[in-house]
Design a protein around this motif. Structure first.
Motif, PDB file in Angstrom:
ATOM      1  N   SER A   1       0.821  -1.214   0.000  1.00  0.00           N
ATOM      2  CA  SER A   1       0.000   0.000   0.000  1.00  0.00           C
ATOM      3  C   SER A   1       0.853   1.261   0.000  1.00  0.00           C
ATOM      4  O   SER A   1       0.472   2.291  -0.583  1.00  0.00           O
ATOM      5  CB  SER A   1      -0.924  -0.001   1.227  1.00  0.00           C
ATOM      6  OG  SER A   1      -1.788  -1.104   1.188  1.00  0.00           O
TER       7      SER A   1
ATOM      8  N   ARG B   1      -6.711   2.193  -8.640  1.00  0.00           N
ATOM      9  CA  ARG B   1      -5.833   1.324  -7.851  1.00  0.00           C
ATOM     10  C   ARG B   1      -5.093   2.135  -6.788  1.00  0.00           C
ATOM     11  O   ARG B   1      -4.919   1.695  -5.647  1.00  0.00           O
ATOM     12  CB  ARG B   1      -4.839   0.615  -8.769  1.00  0.00           C
ATOM     13  CG  ARG B   1      -4.031  -0.479  -8.061  1.00  0.00           C
ATOM     14  CD  ARG B   1      -3.155  -1.235  -9.022  1.00  0.00           C
ATOM     15  NE  ARG B   1      -3.930  -1.939 -10.027  1.00  0.00           N
ATOM     16  CZ  ARG B   1      -3.387  -2.667 -11.009  1.00  0.00           C
ATOM     17  NH1 ARG B   1      -2.066  -2.750 -11.123  1.00  0.00           N
ATOM     18  NH2 ARG B   1      -4.155  -3.275 -11.889  1.00  0.00           N
ATOM     19  N   TYR B   2      -4.661   3.336  -7.186  1.00  0.00           N
ATOM     20  CA  TYR B   2      -3.970   4.224  -6.242  1.00  0.00           C
ATOM     21  C   TYR B   2      -4.887   4.574  -5.068  1.00  0.00           C
ATOM     22  O   TYR B   2      -4.488   4.491  -3.898  1.00  0.00           O
ATOM     23  CB  TYR B   2      -3.533   5.503  -6.964  1.00  0.00           C
ATOM     24  CG  TYR B   2      -3.196   6.657  -6.043  1.00  0.00           C
ATOM     25  CD1 TYR B   2      -2.016   6.664  -5.302  1.00  0.00           C
ATOM     26  CD2 TYR B   2      -4.092   7.740  -5.885  1.00  0.00           C
ATOM     27  CE1 TYR B   2      -1.717   7.719  -4.443  1.00  0.00           C
ATOM     28  CE2 TYR B   2      -3.807   8.786  -5.034  1.00  0.00           C
ATOM     29  CZ  TYR B   2      -2.612   8.767  -4.307  1.00  0.00           C
ATOM     30  OH  TYR B   2      -2.336   9.811  -3.460  1.00  0.00           O
ATOM     31  N   GLN B   3      -6.156   4.954  -5.394  1.00  0.00           N
ATOM     32  CA  GLN B   3      -7.088   5.372  -4.341  1.00  0.00           C
ATOM     33  C   GLN B   3      -7.425   4.213  -3.410  1.00  0.00           C
ATOM     34  O   GLN B   3      -7.518   4.377  -2.186  1.00  0.00           O
ATOM     35  CB  GLN B   3      -8.373   5.922  -4.980  1.00  0.00           C
ATOM     36  CG  GLN B   3      -9.231   6.724  -4.010  1.00  0.00           C
ATOM     37  CD  GLN B   3      -8.487   7.923  -3.432  1.00  0.00           C
ATOM     38  OE1 GLN B   3      -7.814   8.658  -4.159  1.00  0.00           O
ATOM     39  NE2 GLN B   3      -8.569   8.113  -2.120  1.00  0.00           N
TER      40      GLN B   3
ATOM     41  N   ARG C   1      -4.483   3.670  -1.096  1.00  0.00           N
ATOM     42  CA  ARG C   1      -4.390   4.746  -0.104  1.00  0.00           C
ATOM     43  C   ARG C   1      -5.436   4.578   0.992  1.00  0.00           C
ATOM     44  O   ARG C   1      -5.160   4.770   2.173  1.00  0.00           O
ATOM     45  CB  ARG C   1      -4.592   6.114  -0.787  1.00  0.00           C
ATOM     46  CG  ARG C   1      -3.451   6.563  -1.666  1.00  0.00           C
ATOM     47  CD  ARG C   1      -2.161   6.743  -0.915  1.00  0.00           C
ATOM     48  NE  ARG C   1      -2.263   7.725   0.147  1.00  0.00           N
ATOM     49  CZ  ARG C   1      -1.365   7.899   1.116  1.00  0.00           C
ATOM     50  NH1 ARG C   1      -0.292   7.113   1.154  1.00  0.00           N
ATOM     51  NH2 ARG C   1      -1.522   8.828   2.024  1.00  0.00           N
TER      52      ARG C   1
ATOM     53  N   TYR D   1      -5.433   3.140 -13.213  1.00  0.00           N
ATOM     54  CA  TYR D   1      -4.315   3.374 -12.299  1.00  0.00           C
ATOM     55  C   TYR D   1      -4.717   4.292 -11.151  1.00  0.00           C
ATOM     56  O   TYR D   1      -4.296   4.103 -10.002  1.00  0.00           O
ATOM     57  CB  TYR D   1      -3.121   3.951 -13.059  1.00  0.00           C
ATOM     58  CG  TYR D   1      -2.328   2.906 -13.802  1.00  0.00           C
ATOM     59  CD1 TYR D   1      -1.543   1.996 -13.114  1.00  0.00           C
ATOM     60  CD2 TYR D   1      -2.370   2.829 -15.190  1.00  0.00           C
ATOM     61  CE1 TYR D   1      -0.819   1.021 -13.783  1.00  0.00           C
ATOM     62  CE2 TYR D   1      -1.653   1.863 -15.878  1.00  0.00           C
ATOM     63  CZ  TYR D   1      -0.870   0.952 -15.170  1.00  0.00           C
ATOM     64  OH  TYR D   1      -0.164  -0.020 -15.830  1.00  0.00           O
ATOM     65  N   PHE D   2      -5.574   5.285 -11.452  1.00  0.00           N
ATOM     66  CA  PHE D   2      -6.034   6.179 -10.375  1.00  0.00           C
ATOM     67  C   PHE D   2      -6.878   5.418  -9.338  1.00  0.00           C
ATOM     68  O   PHE D   2      -6.768   5.649  -8.133  1.00  0.00           O
ATOM     69  CB  PHE D   2      -6.853   7.343 -10.956  1.00  0.00           C
ATOM     70  CG  PHE D   2      -6.014   8.400 -11.598  1.00  0.00           C
ATOM     71  CD1 PHE D   2      -4.894   8.922 -10.960  1.00  0.00           C
ATOM     72  CD2 PHE D   2      -6.332   8.893 -12.872  1.00  0.00           C
ATOM     73  CE1 PHE D   2      -4.117   9.908 -11.561  1.00  0.00           C
ATOM     74  CE2 PHE D   2      -5.556   9.868 -13.481  1.00  0.00           C
ATOM     75  CZ  PHE D   2      -4.449  10.375 -12.829  1.00  0.00           C
TER      76      PHE D   2
ATOM     77  N   ALA E   1       1.747   2.906  -3.280  1.00  0.00           N
ATOM     78  CA  ALA E   1       0.590   3.341  -4.077  1.00  0.00           C
ATOM     79  C   ALA E   1       0.927   4.550  -4.960  1.00  0.00           C
ATOM     80  O   ALA E   1       0.325   4.743  -6.027  1.00  0.00           O
ATOM     81  CB  ALA E   1      -0.563   3.696  -3.137  1.00  0.00           C
ATOM     82  N   GLU E   2       1.910   5.360  -4.597  1.00  0.00           N
ATOM     83  CA  GLU E   2       2.232   6.604  -5.324  1.00  0.00           C
ATOM     84  C   GLU E   2       2.589   6.331  -6.783  1.00  0.00           C
ATOM     85  O   GLU E   2       2.263   7.137  -7.663  1.00  0.00           O
ATOM     86  CB  GLU E   2       3.376   7.320  -4.605  1.00  0.00           C
ATOM     87  CG  GLU E   2       3.619   8.752  -5.088  1.00  0.00           C
ATOM     88  CD  GLU E   2       2.458   9.678  -4.774  1.00  0.00           C
ATOM     89  OE1 GLU E   2       2.381  10.732  -5.444  1.00  0.00           O
ATOM     90  OE2 GLU E   2       1.624   9.358  -3.905  1.00  0.00           O
TER      91      GLU E   2
ATOM     92  N   TYR F   1       1.250   4.282  -8.783  1.00  0.00           N
ATOM     93  CA  TYR F   1       0.046   4.153  -9.620  1.00  0.00           C
ATOM     94  C   TYR F   1      -0.540   5.523  -9.962  1.00  0.00           C
ATOM     95  O   TYR F   1      -1.058   5.739 -11.065  1.00  0.00           O
ATOM     96  CB  TYR F   1      -0.997   3.289  -8.891  1.00  0.00           C
ATOM     97  CG  TYR F   1      -0.556   1.855  -8.708  1.00  0.00           C
ATOM     98  CD1 TYR F   1      -0.510   0.986  -9.798  1.00  0.00           C
ATOM     99  CD2 TYR F   1      -0.179   1.373  -7.472  1.00  0.00           C
ATOM    100  CE1 TYR F   1      -0.092  -0.329  -9.641  1.00  0.00           C
ATOM    101  CE2 TYR F   1       0.249   0.065  -7.296  1.00  0.00           C
ATOM    102  CZ  TYR F   1       0.286  -0.782  -8.389  1.00  0.00           C
ATOM    103  OH  TYR F   1       0.704  -2.077  -8.239  1.00  0.00           O
ATOM    104  N   ARG F   2      -0.469   6.467  -9.034  1.00  0.00           N
ATOM    105  CA  ARG F   2      -0.933   7.830  -9.331  1.00  0.00           C
ATOM    106  C   ARG F   2      -0.075   8.459 -10.416  1.00  0.00           C
ATOM    107  O   ARG F   2      -0.599   9.103 -11.355  1.00  0.00           O
ATOM    108  CB  ARG F   2      -0.892   8.682  -8.061  1.00  0.00           C
ATOM    109  CG  ARG F   2      -1.442  10.109  -8.265  1.00  0.00           C
ATOM    110  CD  ARG F   2      -1.194  10.959  -7.061  1.00  0.00           C
ATOM    111  NE  ARG F   2       0.230  11.248  -6.890  1.00  0.00           N
ATOM    112  CZ  ARG F   2       0.912  12.176  -7.584  1.00  0.00           C
ATOM    113  NH1 ARG F   2       0.292  12.905  -8.522  1.00  0.00           N
ATOM    114  NH2 ARG F   2       2.185  12.375  -7.356  1.00  0.00           N
TER     115      ARG F   2
END
Length: 572
Positions: free
Chosen positions: A319, A378-380, A383, A375-376, A322-323, A325-326
């Motif tokens: 986790s 997955r990032y969220q 997070r 990707y956004f 995660a950055e 993926y953003r």
């Protein structure tokens, strides 16, 4: 000494004199191999114990009731059905063997007379207890059911006809006078030792008894028959129950033995001798039985939580990445005009990292914009999971700390304390409460350890989490001093003084270190603070508190200091 036929003879007389004509009022089975009968006789309650333990088989009176399980075993329920309220007509020994019979009379459900017999066979690992119908010798039930496949001589099952166990053709020494004993022994093999001649000829003589009789025969320069007759006469006329301690071993005998040299203690009767002798062994066995079940469950829970912690750490590590993926989503939005149809990946300049090339995987089924949104999302998701994972990790760490604390408490517990710990685990959801009939007895709370400092100040040490909460949050005054091993599972310690001396604080800190998980460590950090600075968070597990304004010290736990504090006296 083992509970041999000679000891059984004198114990039978001691019991029979008190219970014949009495009424059986209650029956309990505190252990799987032990029964306790409450008998009302001569305006007094007698607690008769019959144990068929492989190493501690015996019958005796006890001073009080034993702790009993919440649910009575099946055999105990059968005995209650047939024997409660029955009148004891006879209690006898068969010859000099370790077989006892208790005959009782009562009435059945229809009000007709019923005659039952309780047979107690004290034969080491083959010991057993039977309930038998006296009218036809049929077994109603027995404590240990053994099928014919395991015992070809007799069937030990309900409905079978009771048979006595196989026995050798030995003679009952109590049935003969001196002249007859001498005649019998003259016919034995004189090439054998005196001990073997006695044990092979007569019932009920153990090796320790045979050694004592042979010792009298040699030292007093009398015949073997005279030594045996004198031994039996002394037991009949001058019983003096004795416990002899030699080093780490102890021996119980019907009177002082010349063959045993050590510290001797005499008792008013055989039952009090056996109660003293077996009290430690029984406590140890009960503790092992209770603690073993609890420890097995707790160690399973501990492993489960430690495995969970490893998985949570792994999830947290993912986790925290995660950055990336953003960044990939932002770069796809910026360079989506460069994406060609049919591409499975694209390499672009990463302006977030000095324009280093970064390869981004693409899905053929999605447009460039949809790939960026993937990707956004997955990032969220990652997070959002960080907060949840950290919360779960904290709960798991608290769970591990709680379980380790319980394990420490179990390792230094008696029966009552283990029952309290078991109740706590049921309340906390670790154990299921067994279904019991209405009116189940409550567990009696155990008391905290009580010590006195060198200056006489009382120091209390909690023995389980419920007791820790009681001591700290309810019983202790706000100005008293509270101590606990720092960040280590252990007991709450209360010094009953608003202004204890440095020496008293040091002694209390030694107790806190000793009654913690790090008992055997060279140095243990201990926090101490006044009770008013301690709070219990809402919803916290038993024994968990938070505090502020504490001071600390470092202690080396020493057992000799603990023993000294045990022996100190309160200040007057």
């Amino acid at each position: 000494m083992t509970f041999d036929g000679l000891m059984t003879h004198w114990m039978t007389k001691e019991i029979a004199d008190e219970i014949i004509g009495g009424r059986i009022t209650k029956i309990h089975q505190p252990l799987s191999t032990e029964l306790q009968f409450t008998i009302r006789s001569n305006r007094k309650n007698y607690y008769l114990v019959a144990s068929v333990h492989a190493m501690m088989a015996r019958v005796q009176f006890m001073n009080g009731k034993a702790d009993n399980p919440e649910t009575a075993p099946n055999f105990c329920m059968i005995l209650r059905k047939y024997l409660e309220g029955a009148i004891i007509k006879d209690f006898r020994q068969l010859g000099a063997d370790r077989i006892l019979q208790m005959d009782v009379d009562t009435r059945d459900e229809l009000g007709d007379k019923a005659k039952w017999r309780l047979v107690i066979e004290l034969m080491g690992r083959h010991s057993n207890i039977f309930l038998i119908d006296r009218t036809n010798d049929q077994i109603v039930d027995c404590l240990k059911r053994i099928p014919l496949s395991q015992n070809s001589f007799r069937t030990l099952q309900p409905g079978a006809t009771y048979q006595l166990p196989p026995h050798q053709q030995k003679k009952n020494p109590f049935a003969y006078d001196l002249f007859e004993l001498d005649t019998i022994l003259q016919l034995t093999d004189h090439n054998q030792t005196a001990e073997k001649r006695l044990m092979q000829t007569f019932q009920g003589i153990s090796s320790l008894s045979a050694i004592e009789i042979a010792e009298r025969h040699e030292k007093q320069n009398i015949s073997l028959a005279e030594a045996l007759y004198g031994y039996l006469t002394e037991g009949n006329d001058n019983l003096q129950p004795t416990l002899t301690i030699i080093g780490n071993k102890s021996y119980f005998t019907p009177f002082p033995y010349t063959s045993l040299t050590g510290d001797m203690k005499t008792y008013p009767n055989l039952s009090s001798l056996l109660e003293d002798y077996y009290v430690h062994k029984l406590q140890t066995e009960r503790i092992q039985q209770l603690a073993g079940n609890l420890l097995q469950m707790l160690k399973t829970e501990l492993k489960k939580n430690r495995d969970k912690l490893v998985k949570l750490d792994s999830d947290l590590a993912r986790s925290e990445n995660a950055e990336i993926y953003r960044i990939k989503g932002e770069l796809l939005n910026t360079y989506q005009h460069m994406v060609q149809k049919g591409q499975t990946e694209i390499t672009v300049d990463n302006f977030y990292d000095d324009y280093k090339p970064l390869t981004i995987a693409l899905s053929l089924r999605l447009t460039p914009s949809q790939n960026a949104q993937k990707y956004f999302k997955r990032y969220q998701k990652l997070r959002n999971s960080i907060a949840f994972i950290e919360e779960q990790k904290q709960k798991t760490l608290e769970e591990i700390d709680y379980i380790e604390n319980i394990i420490v408490q179990i390792e230094d517990s008696d029966v009552k304390n283990l029952e309290m710990i078991r109740e706590e685990l049921i309340s906390s959801g670790y154990l299921k409460r067994p279904s019991t009939r209405k009116g189940r007895m409550k567990v009696k709370p155990s008391k905290p350890y009580e010590f006195y400092a060198t200056d006489g100040t009382r120091i209390l040490v909690g023995r389980n989490n419920i007791q820790n909460d009681q001591l700290t949050l309810k019983k202790a005054k706000k100005e008293y001093l509270w101590l606990h091993a720092q960040n280590i599972p252990g007991s709450h310690v209360i010094v009953e003084s608003a202004n204890p001396s440095e020496e008293t604080i040091g002694e209390a800190a030694t107790l806190a270190a000793y009654y913690s998980k790090f008992r055997h460590s060279a140095t243990v950090p201990v926090d101490y603070v006044v009770v008013k600075n301690i709070k219990k968070p809402n919803g916290a597990k038993p024994g968990f508190v938070v505090y502020e304004g504490q001071q600390n010290t470092y202690i080396t736990p020493k057992e000799e200091i603990i023993n000294k504090l045990r022996n100190n006296q309160p200040k007057l």
